[in-house]
Design a protein around this motif. Sequence first.
Motif, mmCIF file in Angstrom:
data_model
loop_
_atom_site.group_PDB
_atom_site.id
_atom_site.type_symbol
_atom_site.label_atom_id
_atom_site.label_comp_id
_atom_site.label_asym_id
_atom_site.label_seq_id
_atom_site.Cartn_x
_atom_site.Cartn_y
_atom_site.Cartn_z
ATOM 1 N N ASN A 100 0.831 -1.208 0.000
ATOM 2 C CA ASN A 100 0.000 0.000 0.000
ATOM 3 C C ASN A 100 0.867 1.259 0.000
ATOM 4 O O ASN A 100 0.635 2.186 0.775
ATOM 5 C CB ASN A 100 -0.957 0.005 1.199
ATOM 6 C CG ASN A 100 -1.835 -1.215 1.214
ATOM 7 O OD1 ASN A 100 -2.334 -1.645 0.168
ATOM 8 N ND2 ASN A 100 -2.013 -1.809 2.380
ATOM 9 N N ASP A 101 1.851 1.277 -0.858
ATOM 10 C CA ASP A 101 2.839 2.351 -0.938
ATOM 11 C C ASP A 101 2.195 3.640 -1.450
ATOM 12 O O ASP A 101 1.644 3.684 -2.548
ATOM 13 C CB ASP A 101 3.971 1.914 -1.868
ATOM 14 C CG ASP A 101 5.132 2.882 -1.881
ATOM 15 O OD1 ASP A 101 5.096 3.871 -1.132
ATOM 16 O OD2 ASP A 101 6.084 2.622 -2.637
ATOM 17 N N SER A 102 2.296 4.695 -0.652
ATOM 18 C CA SER A 102 1.723 5.980 -1.055
ATOM 19 C C SER A 102 2.549 6.658 -2.147
ATOM 20 O O SER A 102 2.052 7.555 -2.811
ATOM 21 C CB SER A 102 1.622 6.910 0.156
ATOM 22 O OG SER A 102 2.905 7.174 0.672
ATOM 23 N N LYS A 103 3.782 6.238 -2.338
ATOM 24 C CA LYS A 103 4.645 6.842 -3.342
ATOM 25 C C LYS A 103 4.972 5.857 -4.461
ATOM 26 O O LYS A 103 5.993 5.987 -5.134
ATOM 27 C CB LYS A 103 5.935 7.328 -2.694
ATOM 28 C CG LYS A 103 5.694 8.422 -1.664
ATOM 29 C CD LYS A 103 6.995 8.880 -1.076
ATOM 30 C CE LYS A 103 6.732 9.958 -0.040
ATOM 31 N NZ LYS A 103 7.946 10.440 0.576
ATOM 32 N N ALA A 104 4.131 4.886 -4.689
ATOM 33 C CA ALA A 104 4.405 3.861 -5.705
ATOM 34 C C ALA A 104 4.600 4.461 -7.087
ATOM 35 O O ALA A 104 5.404 3.973 -7.876
ATOM 36 C CB ALA A 104 3.264 2.842 -5.730
ATOM 37 N N GLY A 105 3.893 5.519 -7.398
ATOM 38 C CA GLY A 105 4.014 6.160 -8.698
ATOM 39 C C GLY A 105 5.343 6.838 -8.928
ATOM 40 O O GLY A 105 5.713 7.134 -10.055
ATOM 41 N N HIS A 106 6.077 7.109 -7.842
ATOM 42 C CA HIS A 106 7.363 7.793 -7.943
ATOM 43 C C HIS A 106 8.547 6.845 -7.812
ATOM 44 O O HIS A 106 9.682 7.268 -7.899
ATOM 45 C CB HIS A 106 7.471 8.877 -6.865
ATOM 46 C CG HIS A 106 6.447 9.948 -7.011
ATOM 47 N ND1 HIS A 106 6.497 10.892 -8.003
ATOM 48 C CD2 HIS A 106 5.331 10.204 -6.298
ATOM 49 C CE1 HIS A 106 5.451 11.697 -7.883
ATOM 50 N NE2 HIS A 106 4.733 11.303 -6.855
ATOM 51 N N ARG A 107 8.289 5.568 -7.587
ATOM 52 C CA ARG A 107 9.374 4.603 -7.408
ATOM 53 C C ARG A 107 9.996 4.219 -8.750
ATOM 54 O O ARG A 107 9.328 4.177 -9.771
ATOM 55 C CB ARG A 107 8.881 3.338 -6.719
ATOM 56 C CG ARG A 107 8.225 3.581 -5.393
ATOM 57 C CD ARG A 107 9.231 3.580 -4.275
ATOM 58 N NE ARG A 107 8.513 3.786 -3.020
ATOM 59 C CZ ARG A 107 8.890 4.630 -2.092
ATOM 60 N NH1 ARG A 107 9.973 5.325 -2.234
ATOM 61 N NH2 ARG A 107 8.190 4.767 -1.001
ATOM 62 N N ASP A 108 11.268 3.914 -8.713
ATOM 63 C CA ASP A 108 12.007 3.515 -9.901
ATOM 64 C C ASP A 108 11.513 2.156 -10.382
ATOM 65 O O ASP A 108 11.606 1.170 -9.671
ATOM 66 C CB ASP A 108 13.495 3.466 -9.565
ATOM 67 C CG ASP A 108 14.379 3.253 -10.769
ATOM 68 O OD1 ASP A 108 13.840 2.988 -11.859
ATOM 69 O OD2 ASP A 108 15.594 3.354 -10.614
ATOM 70 N N GLN A 109 11.013 2.067 -11.586
ATOM 71 C CA GLN A 109 10.459 0.834 -12.122
ATOM 72 C C GLN A 109 11.533 -0.184 -12.511
ATOM 73 O O GLN A 109 11.248 -1.365 -12.636
ATOM 74 C CB GLN A 109 9.564 1.136 -13.316
ATOM 75 C CG GLN A 109 8.315 1.921 -12.950
ATOM 76 C CD GLN A 109 7.452 1.177 -11.945
ATOM 77 O OE1 GLN A 109 7.062 0.044 -12.171
ATOM 78 N NE2 GLN A 109 7.203 1.819 -10.814
ATOM 79 N N ALA A 110 12.781 0.244 -12.700
ATOM 80 C CA ALA A 110 13.851 -0.692 -13.058
ATOM 81 C C ALA A 110 14.091 -1.701 -11.943
ATOM 82 O O ALA A 110 14.551 -2.807 -12.187
ATOM 83 C CB ALA A 110 15.136 0.056 -13.369
ATOM 84 N N LEU A 111 13.780 -1.326 -10.720
ATOM 85 C CA LEU A 111 14.008 -2.201 -9.576
ATOM 86 C C LEU A 111 12.772 -2.995 -9.184
ATOM 87 O O LEU A 111 12.797 -3.728 -8.201
ATOM 88 C CB LEU A 111 14.493 -1.376 -8.382
ATOM 89 C CG LEU A 111 15.727 -0.513 -8.644
ATOM 90 C CD1 LEU A 111 16.066 0.299 -7.412
ATOM 91 C CD2 LEU A 111 16.886 -1.351 -9.083
ATOM 92 N N LYS A 112 11.695 -2.860 -9.925
ATOM 93 C CA LYS A 112 10.417 -3.479 -9.583
ATOM 94 C C LYS A 112 10.531 -4.988 -9.367
ATOM 95 O O LYS A 112 9.971 -5.538 -8.432
ATOM 96 C CB LYS A 112 9.414 -3.193 -10.699
ATOM 97 C CG LYS A 112 8.060 -3.803 -10.482
ATOM 98 C CD LYS A 112 7.154 -3.466 -11.650
ATOM 99 C CE LYS A 112 5.824 -4.148 -11.503
ATOM 100 N NZ LYS A 112 4.979 -3.909 -12.659
ATOM 101 N N ASN A 113 11.263 -5.678 -10.242
ATOM 102 C CA ASN A 113 11.392 -7.130 -10.140
ATOM 103 C C ASN A 113 12.561 -7.559 -9.263
ATOM 104 O O ASN A 113 12.832 -8.742 -9.146
ATOM 105 C CB ASN A 113 11.556 -7.740 -11.536
ATOM 106 C CG ASN A 113 10.318 -7.537 -12.366
ATOM 107 O OD1 ASN A 113 9.217 -7.428 -11.851
ATOM 108 N ND2 ASN A 113 10.489 -7.469 -13.672
ATOM 109 N N GLY A 114 13.251 -6.616 -8.654
ATOM 110 C CA GLY A 114 14.338 -6.925 -7.751
ATOM 111 C C GLY A 114 15.703 -6.800 -8.401
ATOM 112 O O GLY A 114 15.835 -6.438 -9.559
ATOM 113 N N CYS A 115 16.727 -7.112 -7.613
ATOM 114 C CA CYS A 115 18.120 -7.091 -8.056
ATOM 115 C C CYS A 115 18.760 -8.423 -7.687
ATOM 116 O O CYS A 115 18.451 -9.005 -6.661
ATOM 117 C CB CYS A 115 18.898 -5.984 -7.350
ATOM 118 S SG CYS A 115 18.294 -4.340 -7.699
#
Length: 166
Positions: A100-115
């Motif tokens: 329920n991240d309030s800043k999900a729209g501002h997060r870097d999508q390159a890291l979405k699937n992890g590292c």
Amino acid sequence: MAARFATWGARQGLKSPLGALAAGSACAAGSLCDRRVVRLDSQQYATNLKPHHVATWQEGSTGLVAERRINKVLNPMAQEFPTLNFLNPDELVMGHIILNDSKAGHRDQALKNGCVRGNACKDIYWEPKEVRAAIVTCGGLCPGLNSIIREVTNCLWHHYGVRSIL
């Protein structure tokens, strides 16, 4: 881990593979534009390592490398330190862990699937006795760089058995 990044030159238009040593986690960064994250396709995710691995860079495919199948050489540290906890080659550190991240729209999508986690694996791609390693720096002042060069050289020489270090 170094084999995962051994062919960065393919993306840059170089004809032959380019060896590189990677330290830490393999993470790519997306770009921010006016505080909005630019949406990325699957080729720009941090888990897309096939274009950078020496065994898969010419395939033109994307995704994680099947390193359990590709890496066939036993890491010399597995014999020297039998109780060492080696990583699984497909271990990931999840990128977005906030529910329920309030800043999900501002997060870097390159890291979405992890590292991919960076550390020693039990099986490696290169036969250490056949490796010729080079440590390349960009010059200039960088506090601690000599220590890093010394420790990388010592690790290659003492733990991996690499004898050709430039």
